[in-house]
Design an enzyme around this catalytic site. Structure first.
Site, PDB file in Angstrom:
ATOM      1  CB  CYS A  65      14.208 -10.598  27.650  1.00  0.00           C
ATOM      2  SG  CYS A  65      13.778 -10.706  25.943  1.00  0.00           S
TER       3      CYS A  65
ATOM      4  N   GLY B 176      17.283 -11.763  31.866  1.00  0.00           N
ATOM      5  CA  GLY B 176      18.312 -10.917  32.447  1.00  0.00           C
ATOM      6  C   GLY B 176      18.950 -11.622  33.741  1.00  0.00           C
TER       7      GLY B 176
ATOM      8  N   GLY C  98      17.585 -12.425  36.592  1.00  0.00           N
ATOM      9  CA  GLY C  98      16.614 -13.238  37.460  1.00  0.00           C
ATOM     10  C   GLY C  98      15.852 -12.767  38.252  1.00  0.00           C
TER      11      GLY C  98
ATOM     12  CE  LYS D  40      10.425  -7.127  35.152  1.00  0.00           C
ATOM     13  NZ  LYS D  40      11.800  -6.663  35.182  1.00  0.00           N
TER      14      LYS D  40
ATOM     15  CG  ASP E 217      19.207 -12.933  28.984  1.00  0.00           C
ATOM     16  OD1 ASP E 217      18.376 -11.840  29.143  1.00  0.00           O
ATOM     17  OD2 ASP E 217      20.289 -12.252  28.291  1.00  0.00           O
TER      18      ASP E 217
ATOM     19  CG  ASP F 282      17.654 -15.331  19.024  1.00  0.00           C
ATOM     20  OD1 ASP F 282      16.908 -14.751  19.174  1.00  0.00           O
ATOM     21  OD2 ASP F 282      18.329 -15.027  17.808  1.00  0.00           O
TER      22      ASP F 282
ATOM     23  CG  ASP G 155      11.361  -7.143  31.416  1.00  0.00           C
ATOM     24  OD1 ASP G 155      10.729  -6.177  31.361  1.00  0.00           O
ATOM     25  OD2 ASP G 155      12.334  -7.328  32.353  1.00  0.00           O
TER      26      ASP G 155
ATOM     27  CB  CYS H  31      12.282  -0.658  32.329  1.00  0.00           C
ATOM     28  SG  CYS H  31      13.652  -1.122  31.238  1.00  0.00           S
TER      29      CYS H  31
END
Length: 466
Positions: A299, A301, A303, A305, A323, A350, A368, A419
């Site tokens: 996951c 996103g 980039g 992290k 992702d 996936d 994440d 988060c």
């Protein structure tokens, strides 16, 4: 832009003289609804109109406020000052929406204010200025909102808007509830279930401070890619009036104020630094990557992290950044290229699919996970009006499936992060995983909070094999 706020009750009372000239006749405090009037006229494109358009888009389309504002600015160029005002209005209304609506309801003479979404948006923008923005003249806020309502609903509805807004300017808002839990919910415009989730995580004593921090704008924090002292020197050189200071207790975080648009700065474009909150940085530091390791960033996103993982490993690790979104992966590639992050490979997959095109084994796995996002309400206040307890339960199911699918691929450690601050998505999720997988243990945990750390509310756990 700083929020132009003083004591809202004092501010409202000082405006009374300008808006309490004579009595206000009672009017039918309803309107026919969106589309019932055919009297709309083109509006002058100024900061307030841009804010109303962005808010309508957020409400109707369910998008992010930041995206709605960017698109509105692209369609209607404004001066920097007007862009700042439009941004303040959009985020201010979203942060304080329930409290604004409560003031509006109190200003009607009979029952609750029943108006169309379009009219309510215009009224909310007006009330936010009356109660929070002391530097905006009350007559300007009222006149603009009334004109916006007139374009939508005609003279009769504009009269209603004028009467209601004059009452708000004269009387302010109703007293806050005496019950502590209800007071927090009203004062900081939080649904009560979110207040309950806060209490479950930080305890009743900390709820007021935690809720207040979530209702404030988030500070801008950047992560140094070049040595911190080099980044400090460049930022001071490029923005002499900006406040630029290292964040105590962090490796690479720098707090900045008055920087302007980060992406416009040469040092940003050169990849010397990037925008990344302290909470997000600490999640990556919990992974503790080393040169030569194979790492899965699930996951991934856009980039942030993945790039930091590569940096901490000295460019000597292999990072599969995965992702399901092509759009996010496109931005990830741009981020990685700008920052010079070596060893990061973008993969579309996936991860709940056993045939996903990733490696069978990794030294480290970072999940994440998709979550309710309540930990970033400072940046995305629109989320508190959309996320429901049912959404939290559904997302917890997605998180559970990701943990179960990816744990077998982790050789040394698995870091799980979200988060948000709900226990269901954080500590309780990890406890349930350990109950299903007794061969794992918690090696370390990190929780960051706006009111404690000045960071977004993140939860992360590093899990190791027994």
């Amino acid at each position: 832009m700083r929020r132009w706020r003083g004591d809202h009750r004092r501010g409202a009372s000082t405006r009374a003289a300008a808006h309490a000239r004579g009595g206000v006749r009672d009017r039918a405090e309803t309107d026919p609804g969106d589309g019932a009037w055919d009297v709309s006229r083109p509006a002058a494109i100024d900061a307030r109109e841009v804010a109303r358009r962005a808010l309508r888009r957020v409400d109707a389309a369910g998008g992010f406020a930041s995206v709605a504002l960017d698109d509105a600015f692209a369609a209607s160029p404004l001066t920097d000052r007007d862009r700042a005002l439009a941004t303040e209005l959009v985020y201010g209304v979203l942060r304080h929406r329930a409290r604004i609506d409560r003031a509006l309801d109190a200003a009607v003479t009979r029952g609750r204010l029943r108006v169309s979404a379009r009219v309510r948006t215009a009224l909310r923008v007006g009330v936010y200025q009356l109660l929070w923005l002391d530097r905006v003249p009350a007559h300007a806020a009222v006149d603009d909102a009334v004109a916006a309502v007139r374009r939508t609903g005609g003279a009769r509805l504009a009269g209603l808007a004028n009467a209601v807004l004059r009452r708000v300017a004269r009387d302010g808002e109703p007293p806050l509830p005496e019950d502590p839990r209800q007071r927090v919910a009203v004062e900081h415009s939080l649904p009560e279930w979110i207040v309950d989730a806060l209490a479950a995580s930080v305890g009743d004593a900390e709820v007021p401070a935690a809720a207040a921090a979530l209702a404030m704008p988030a500070p801008l924090v950047v992560r140094a890619v070049a040595p911190v002292d080099v980044v400090l020197d460049r930022l001071h050189s490029e923005c002499p009036t900006a406040r630029v200071v290292p964040v105590p207790g962090t490796r690479a975080a720098i707090a900045v104020e008055g920087l302007g648009a980060p992406s416009a700065l040469p040092s940003f474009q050169a990849g010397l630094w990037t925008v990344q909150d302290v909470g997000s940085q600490r999640v990556v530091e919990l992974v503790a990557p080393e040169p030569g390791q194979r790492i899965l960033d699930a996951c991934a996103g856009v980039g942030g992290k993945a790039a930091y993982l590569a940096q901490l490993a000295g460019g000597g690790a292999h990072v599969d950044a995965v992702d399901v979104s092509d759009a996010k992966l496109a931005r990830l590639r741009e981020t990685v290229a700008r920052l010079g992050a070596r060893g990061v490979h973008a993969v579309r997959a996936d991860l709940t699919d056993p045939s996903a095109p990733i490696g069978d084994r990794y030294d480290l796995v970072l999940i994440d996970a998709p979550c309710s996002g309540l930990g970033v309400l400072r940046r995305h206040p629109e989320a508190k009006w959309r996320v429901t307890p049912g959404d939290v339960a559904a997302l917890a199911g997605v998180q559970r499936r990701l943990l179960d699918a990816l744990a077998p691929r982790a050789d040394r450690a698995l870091v799980y992060s979200v988060c948000t601050f709900t226990r269901q998505e954080g500590p309780d999720q990890v406890a349930a995983f350990l109950a299903r997988h007794p061969g794992w243990r918690v090696e370390a945990e990190v929780a960051t909070w706006p009111h404690r750390d000045g960071a977004d509310a993140f939860y992360a756990a590093r899990l190791a094999r027994r």
